[in-house]
Write an enzyme that holds these catalytic residues in place. Structure first.
Site, PDB file in Angstrom:
ATOM      1  N   ASP A 297       0.866  -1.183   0.000  1.00 48.88           N
ATOM      2  CA  ASP A 297       0.000   0.000   0.000  1.00 48.88           C
ATOM      3  C   ASP A 297       0.900   1.230   0.000  1.00 48.88           C
ATOM      4  O   ASP A 297       2.095   1.138   0.271  1.00 48.88           O
ATOM      5  CB  ASP A 297      -0.905  -0.006   1.244  1.00 48.88           C
ATOM      6  CG  ASP A 297      -1.839   1.202   1.284  1.00 48.88           C
ATOM      7  OD1 ASP A 297      -2.471   1.494   0.248  1.00 48.88           O
ATOM      8  OD2 ASP A 297      -1.920   1.879   2.320  1.00 48.88           O
ATOM      9  N   SER A 298       0.286   2.379  -0.223  1.00 50.85           N
ATOM     10  CA  SER A 298       1.050   3.619  -0.156  1.00 50.85           C
ATOM     11  C   SER A 298       1.474   3.933   1.277  1.00 50.85           C
ATOM     12  O   SER A 298       2.385   4.733   1.483  1.00 50.85           O
ATOM     13  CB  SER A 298       0.204   4.776  -0.684  1.00 50.85           C
ATOM     14  OG  SER A 298      -0.925   4.944   0.147  1.00 50.85           O
TER      15      SER A 298
ATOM     16  N   CYS B 201      -4.271  -1.542  -2.151  1.00 55.88           N
ATOM     17  CA  CYS B 201      -4.422  -0.095  -2.365  1.00 55.88           C
ATOM     18  C   CYS B 201      -5.298   0.082  -3.599  1.00 55.88           C
ATOM     19  O   CYS B 201      -4.971  -0.434  -4.678  1.00 55.88           O
ATOM     20  CB  CYS B 201      -3.041   0.516  -2.597  1.00 55.88           C
ATOM     21  SG  CYS B 201      -3.090   2.267  -3.016  1.00 55.88           S
TER      22      CYS B 201
ATOM     23  N   GLU C 113      -2.961   8.952   8.042  1.00 53.07           N
ATOM     24  CA  GLU C 113      -1.527   8.648   8.227  1.00 53.07           C
ATOM     25  C   GLU C 113      -0.958   9.411   9.426  1.00 53.07           C
ATOM     26  O   GLU C 113      -0.047   8.953  10.085  1.00 53.07           O
ATOM     27  CB  GLU C 113      -0.732   9.007   6.962  1.00 53.07           C
ATOM     28  CG  GLU C 113      -0.964   8.068   5.776  1.00 53.07           C
ATOM     29  CD  GLU C 113      -0.219   6.732   5.889  1.00 53.07           C
ATOM     30  OE1 GLU C 113       0.831   6.664   6.549  1.00 53.07           O
ATOM     31  OE2 GLU C 113      -0.717   5.737   5.306  1.00 53.07           O
TER      32      GLU C 113
ATOM     33  N   CYS D 179     -10.950   2.878  -0.622  1.00 49.72           N
ATOM     34  CA  CYS D 179      -9.571   3.188  -0.262  1.00 49.72           C
ATOM     35  C   CYS D 179      -9.289   2.363   0.988  1.00 49.72           C
ATOM     36  O   CYS D 179     -10.107   2.355   1.919  1.00 49.72           O
ATOM     37  CB  CYS D 179      -9.421   4.681   0.024  1.00 49.72           C
ATOM     38  SG  CYS D 179      -7.811   5.118   0.745  1.00 49.72           S
TER      39      CYS D 179
ATOM     40  N   HIS E 269      -7.386   2.810   3.344  1.00 48.17           N
ATOM     41  CA  HIS E 269      -7.229   3.579   4.585  1.00 48.17           C
ATOM     42  C   HIS E 269      -8.572   3.784   5.294  1.00 48.17           C
ATOM     43  O   HIS E 269      -8.612   4.001   6.500  1.00 48.17           O
ATOM     44  CB  HIS E 269      -6.635   4.968   4.301  1.00 48.17           C
ATOM     45  CG  HIS E 269      -5.159   4.989   4.058  1.00 48.17           C
ATOM     46  ND1 HIS E 269      -4.579   4.444   2.947  1.00 48.17           N
ATOM     47  CD2 HIS E 269      -4.146   5.499   4.813  1.00 48.17           C
ATOM     48  CE1 HIS E 269      -3.263   4.637   3.010  1.00 48.17           C
ATOM     49  NE2 HIS E 269      -2.973   5.271   4.129  1.00 48.17           N
TER      50      HIS E 269
HETATM   51  N1  DGL Z   1      -4.865   3.030   0.640  1.00 47.38           N
HETATM   52  C1  DGL Z   1      -4.758   3.726  -0.626  1.00 47.38           C
HETATM   53  C2  DGL Z   1      -5.950   3.394  -1.498  1.00 47.38           C
HETATM   54  O1  DGL Z   1      -6.595   2.390  -1.244  1.00 47.38           O
HETATM   55  C3  DGL Z   1      -4.505   5.162  -0.351  1.00 47.38           C
HETATM   56  C4  DGL Z   1      -3.964   5.882  -1.480  1.00 47.38           C
HETATM   57  C5  DGL Z   1      -3.194   7.119  -1.162  1.00 47.38           C
HETATM   58  O2  DGL Z   1      -2.045   6.977  -0.764  1.00 47.38           O
HETATM   59  O3  DGL Z   1      -3.711   8.208  -1.395  1.00 47.38           O
HETATM   60  O4  DGL Z   1      -6.252   4.069  -2.449  1.00 47.38           O
END
Ligand code: DGL
Length: 271
Positions: free
Chosen positions: A10-11, A73, A155, A188, A190
């Site tokens: 993931d990011s 992600c 985050e 997302c 997150h």
């Molecule tokens: N968890 C990522 C997603 O599902 C987040 C992306 C981001 O870093 O903006 O899109």
């Protein structure tokens, strides 16, 4: 049988929200997780940059000898899935959007009003709308909203705060009311970290989470290649490009007290 780990990435911390669902449904599996915490968020970056980052992480996970890559992600799933599959044709690569779209298509009818909340890149890609339409026989009403402030706030650990509640209201109040949304897709990984806050604000809405829905797709792929792990003592490994307190705390939170076999490591990806 295959005891090699599954590579997740993931990011940042978001993809970690899939891990408890994995351990619950497939308890013998082990993971190598990579969170690109130094370069998060991805959701407001260009497709070229997202593709480059995804390929670097793919190279790292392949060097770690994973048996499958799960793109935990939505943003990377929307932009880079096909290119990653071309680059690494020898192992299964799964994104989160298709499995989630399948659940939406199976559970919703033309009476439903579906809202997809996601990053800017995911919304602009149209991936959710295309995949849901592809998988449904009905003419579904699908609305999207980009929520770019959510990932940075999550985050930074603002999940349970008043700032988060107001930010969610800012994005969702009119979106839900004006479009009469009854089903909300957390597009997302997150966003499950603020699921309770969303439920408290809109208790009548059904929530579908991409972090959870991907697990069944993993099981289906492993079944196809006879790749399930058997009981073993191998460790889970969690890498981050910046070992922030948020990353280590989140791992403890998602793994809970009972999981002891894991390590947390720094991994620099050359840009
Ligand atoms: N968890 C990522 C997603 O599902 C987040 C992306 C981001 O870093 O903006 O899109």
């Amino acid at each position: 049988m295959d005891n090699r780990p599954i590579g997740f990435f993931d990011s940042g911390v978001g993809g970690l929200t899939s891990i408890p669902h994995l351990f619950e449904k497939l308890p013998n599996e082990k993971v190598i997780f990579f969170g690109d915490t130094a370069r998060t968020p991805y959701g407001s970056k260009s497709p070229n940059t997202i593709n480059l980052f995804a390929q670097q992480i793919g190279d790292f996970l392949m060097a770690e000898n994973v048996k499958m890559i799960v793109i935990a992600c939505n943003t990377v799933s929307a932009i880079a899935l096909d290119k990653l599959r071309e680059r690494f044709p020898d192992i299964p690569i799964i994104g989160v959007i298709s499995p989630t779209a399948r659940v939406v298509a199976n559970q919703c009818s033309a009476n439903n009003k579906i809202g997809v909340m996601a990053t800017k890149a995911t919304v602009e890609s149209g991936a959710y709308i295309n995949k849901i339409i592809e998988k449904s026989d009905e003419k579904l009403s699908i609305f999207q909203i980009a929520c770019p402030a959510l990932v940075p706030l999550i985050e930074e650990g603002f999940t349970g705060t008043e700032i988060m509640r107001l930010t969610l209201k800012h994005y969702l109040d009119d979106f839900i009311t004006n479009n009469k949304i009854d089903t909300l897709v957390l597009g997302c990984t997150h966003y499950p970290l603020v699921k309770e806050a969303i439920k408290n604000l809109y208790p009548k809405i059904k929530i579908i989470s991409s972090s959870e829905e991907v697990i069944e797709a993993i099981a289906i792929e492993l079944e196809k290649v006879d790749g399930f792990a058997v009981e073993n003592n191998l460790s889970n490994r969690f890498y981050a490009s910046d070992l922030s307190a948020g990353f280590t705390n989140m791992i403890k939170e998602v793994l809970g007290e009972k999981e002891e076999r894991y390590s947390i490591r720094f991994k620099n990806l050359d840009i």
